[in-house]
Write a protein that holds these residues in place. Structure first.
Motif: not given
Ligand SMILES: C[S@@+](CC[C@H](N)C(=O)[O-])C[C@H]1O[C@@H](n2cnc3c(N)ncnc32)[C@H](O)[C@@H]1O
Length: 198
Positions: A130, A154-155, A158, A175-176, A178, A180-181
């Motif tokens: 993800l 999943l992360g 970070e 896969i995504s 979207g 947005q994070s």
């Molecule tokens: C809090 S996020 C990690 C930090 C985030 N990518 C950032 O740059 O701030 C935690 C994890 O959720 C998953 N994730 C978050 N948003 C996502 C998205 N839009 N699509 C797919 N995976 C997502 C990813 O695996 C990511 O490593």
């Protein structure tokens, strides 16, 4: 459908843990706690056929499989769960006998995440990573649903491991959900929603 979530943290460190400031004193164990709860907790029971594997660089690999956990006594909120998990890790990291702890039903594995990935590949699980930059989950949903056994990687805080050479070398489909994070725990809930149509 059997769903397994993998989440890895390089930051969790409970040396200076205090329940008064879990995020700040545990290297964001709170992120892991939220992911475990969002993965295995259903409405009034544990989810069926869902597990989450937690890979903590400093402490090892911990498997939360509801088949082995007593729902009645399981700590269902983030604070309680984090506190029990810390006590479990404290005993585990000094190899001391575990006094009665609600979480003693956690399975401990010697497999690092790369070995666990290969293990489930040999078991013909379909694996997905993800990441925001991945292919559109919603366009691939019908195909993903055809799989009986899936592992989602999943992360945590970070994307460190998600972008690592080790993982990229395995060429696992990315896969995504979207641009947005999202919090990892929200991603887990959204995947369950769409795959289990709860
Ligand atoms: C809090 S996020 C990690 C930090 C985030 N990518 C950032 O740059 O701030 C935690 C994890 O959720 C998953 N994730 C978050 N948003 C996502 C998205 N839009 N699509 C797919 N995976 C997502 C990813 O695996 C990511 O490593």
């Amino acid at each position: 459908m059997n769903l397994i979530f993998f989440i890895k943290s390089t930051t969790v460190n409970i040396d200076n843990y205090t329940i008064k400031d879990i995020p700040g004193s545990s290297g964001r164990l709170d992120v892991i706690s939220r992911c475990v709860l969002s993965a295995i907790l259903g409405r009034d029971s544990f989810e069926k056929n869902i597990q989450i594997w937690v890979f903590l660089d400093r402490y090892g690999t911990f498997i939360f499989n509801p088949e082995f956990i007593d729902y009645e006594i399981f700590p269902k909120n983030e604070l309680l769960f984090s506190d029990y998990f810390v006590k479990f890790l404290q005993k585990h990291s000094v190899n001391e006998e575990h006094p009665p702890n609600i979480l003693n039903s956690i399975k401990v594995s010697k497999m690092r995440i790369i070995e666990a990935i290969m293990h489930f590949q040999t078991l013909n699980y379909k694996l997905y990573v993800l990441c925001e930059q991945g292919k559109d989950f919603f366009k691939l949903l019908s195909g993903i649903k055809e799989n009986e056994n899936i592992v989602f990687i999943l992360g945590s805080q970070e994307d460190e491991y998600i972008d690592s050479k080790e993982l990229l070398a395995l060429k696992i489909p990315v896969i995504s959900i979207g641009n947005q994070s999202y919090l990892a725990s929200s991603v887990i809930r959204l995947l369950k929603l769409h795959l289990l149509a709860l």
